[in-house]
Design an enzyme around this catalytic site. Structure first.
Site, PDB file in Angstrom:
ATOM      1  N   TYR A 135       0.813  -1.210   0.000  1.00 42.22           N
ATOM      2  CA  TYR A 135       0.000   0.000   0.000  1.00 42.22           C
ATOM      3  C   TYR A 135       0.856   1.275   0.000  1.00 42.22           C
ATOM      4  O   TYR A 135       0.410   2.321  -0.455  1.00 42.22           O
ATOM      5  CB  TYR A 135      -0.931   0.029   1.214  1.00 42.22           C
ATOM      6  N   LYS A 185       3.621 -15.291   2.890  1.00 44.49           N
ATOM      7  CA  LYS A 185       3.658 -16.076   1.656  1.00 44.49           C
ATOM      8  C   LYS A 185       5.125 -16.315   1.304  1.00 44.49           C
ATOM      9  O   LYS A 185       5.613 -16.006   0.209  1.00 44.49           O
ATOM     10  CB  LYS A 185       2.923 -15.324   0.534  1.00 44.49           C
ATOM     11  N   ASP A 217      -2.759 -18.228   2.008  1.00 45.31           N
ATOM     12  CA  ASP A 217      -3.861 -18.947   1.363  1.00 45.31           C
ATOM     13  C   ASP A 217      -4.399 -20.048   2.261  1.00 45.31           C
ATOM     14  O   ASP A 217      -5.617 -20.267   2.345  1.00 45.31           O
ATOM     15  CB  ASP A 217      -3.447 -19.493  -0.003  1.00 45.31           C
ATOM     16  N   ASP A 241      -5.513  -6.970   5.726  1.00 48.83           N
ATOM     17  CA  ASP A 241      -6.723  -6.320   5.223  1.00 48.83           C
ATOM     18  C   ASP A 241      -7.739  -7.369   4.793  1.00 48.83           C
ATOM     19  O   ASP A 241      -8.928  -7.300   5.136  1.00 48.83           O
ATOM     20  CB  ASP A 241      -6.341  -5.413   4.049  1.00 48.83           C
ATOM     21  N   ASP A 245     -11.235  -8.978   7.168  1.00 45.05           N
ATOM     22  CA  ASP A 245     -12.588  -8.890   6.616  1.00 45.05           C
ATOM     23  C   ASP A 245     -13.220 -10.268   6.523  1.00 45.05           C
ATOM     24  O   ASP A 245     -14.425 -10.435   6.766  1.00 45.05           O
ATOM     25  CB  ASP A 245     -12.552  -8.228   5.233  1.00 45.05           C
TER      26      ASP A 245
END
Length: 350
Positions: A135, A185, A217, A241, A245
């Site tokens: 970001y 990851k 994942d 993020d 959620d």
């Protein structure tokens, strides 16, 4: 204690006003000062984060934030869009540690997308690094290449940034069940390989904490398959993020999840994790509980008022036990209420 109140856009004013009502009912002598932010900031000063708003945020002891964003501003240059306000606040104030609890109240176990037996008693804390990663990494942009346009972003973390958020996570785990899962990851990304190495090295100072590592994942899958295996999760900005959620839907509604974004000294910006929901703005149907619970996190983490935070959380639990439900939580046999009535019920329970 001085609180900067930044309602923002969409349902922001409606939900923040209910949190303010609850704070005022506590009678703590808190000074509340409101300022525009997001689309409201752009309308007021041509900037989603006006200088006066930023100055207020700097001088306040904590920030109570609503939500920003509205399709009306999607055609503006990126720097002027409402969402830039929250990104700039995080960067300007050094709010690097985002704490997002995902807790299933017994009264809402049936509202979860998963079977009640899978989520009953769930209590997860997701700690998301907030000022680094893709970001904020440079360079980024859109350029001409090979006869067409291509977009590019840079995922970036320094060793110091990873170590700083890891310490927050280990300390949080010490106050809970002493289990920490670091999500990355590392099998694909060099950034994640560094992340895993630094978290592991930091963990040597916390031999009492059971540290594990998981690819993002797999974590996304495990949150749906067996969420109660987790206690504290620490991860980067992008993965956090998405995962937070996802975790919100385990609780029954994204309208139930608060958050606190803290600097190195505990000063925080406290906000519900949901968006501005312009489609229901003004209808009086938004769920204010995530914002009210964010006010409780503000009292606990930034203002040293843990007892008052406990009172708010107990009041929310009692109101749910009494059957009060906003539209996002409503099931047959419950008492359907709007934003104002839900906030009033929590305030009166205090």
């Amino acid at each position: 204690m001085k609180i900067a109140v930044l309602p923002g856009d969409g349902i922001g004013k409606e939900i923040v006003s209910q949190a303010v009502k609850v704070l005022e009912r506590l009678g703590l002598g808190i000074e509340l000062q409101e300022a525009p932010v997001g689309g409201a900031g752009y309308e007021a000063a041509g900037d989603p984060l006006p200088e006066k708003t930023l100055a207020l945020a700097r001088e306040a002891d904590a920030i109570l934030f609503g939500a920003v964003g509205d399709p009306r501003y999607d055609t503006l240059e990126r720097a002027k869009r409402p969402e830039q306000a929250i990104l700039r606040l995080r960067k300007e104030l050094g709010l690097f540690a985002n704490l997002r609890p995902a807790q299933v109240y017994a009264e809402l176990a049936d509202a979860s997308a998963l079977r009640p037996e899978v989520v009953a008693g769930l209590d997860i804390l997701i700690i998301r690094e907030l000022t680094g990663d893709i970001y904020f990494g440079q360079p980024k942009g859109v350029r001409q290449a090979n006869g067409g346009r291509e977009g590019y972003d840079t995922m970036h973390y320094s060793e110091a940034e990873v170590q700083r958020i890891a310490v927050v996570a280990f300390e949080a785990a010490r106050k809970r069940s002493r289990r920490l899962c670091s999500v990355d990851k590392a099998n694909v990304l060099e950034t994640s390989q560094l992340w895993r190495e630094v978290v592991t090295a930091t963990g040597r100072a916390y031999p009492d904490i059971d540290l594990s590592h998981m690819y993002v994942d797999n974590c996304a899958m495990q949150l749906v398959k067996n969420p109660k295996q987790f206690d504290v999760i620490v991860t980067g900005n992008l993965f956090g993020d998405i995962l937070s959620d996802e975790a919100s839907m385990l609780t029954g509604s994204i309208g139930m999840l608060p958050s606190a974004s803290l600097d190195a000294n505990g000063k925080g910006l406290n906000e519900p994790i949901h968006g501005s929901a312009p489609d229901i703005a003004g209808t009086g149907t938004a769920n204010p509980l995530a914002t009210i619970l964010s006010a409780a996190m503000m009292l606990r983490y930034s203002l040293g008022r843990a007892e008052s935070a406990d009172r708010i959380e107990r009041a929310v639990r009692e109101v749910l036990r009494a059957g009060y439900r906003t539209a996002d939580l409503y099931t047959s046999g419950m008492r359907r209420v709007g934003t104002e009535e839900m906030g009033q019920a929590v305030a009166e329970n205090l």
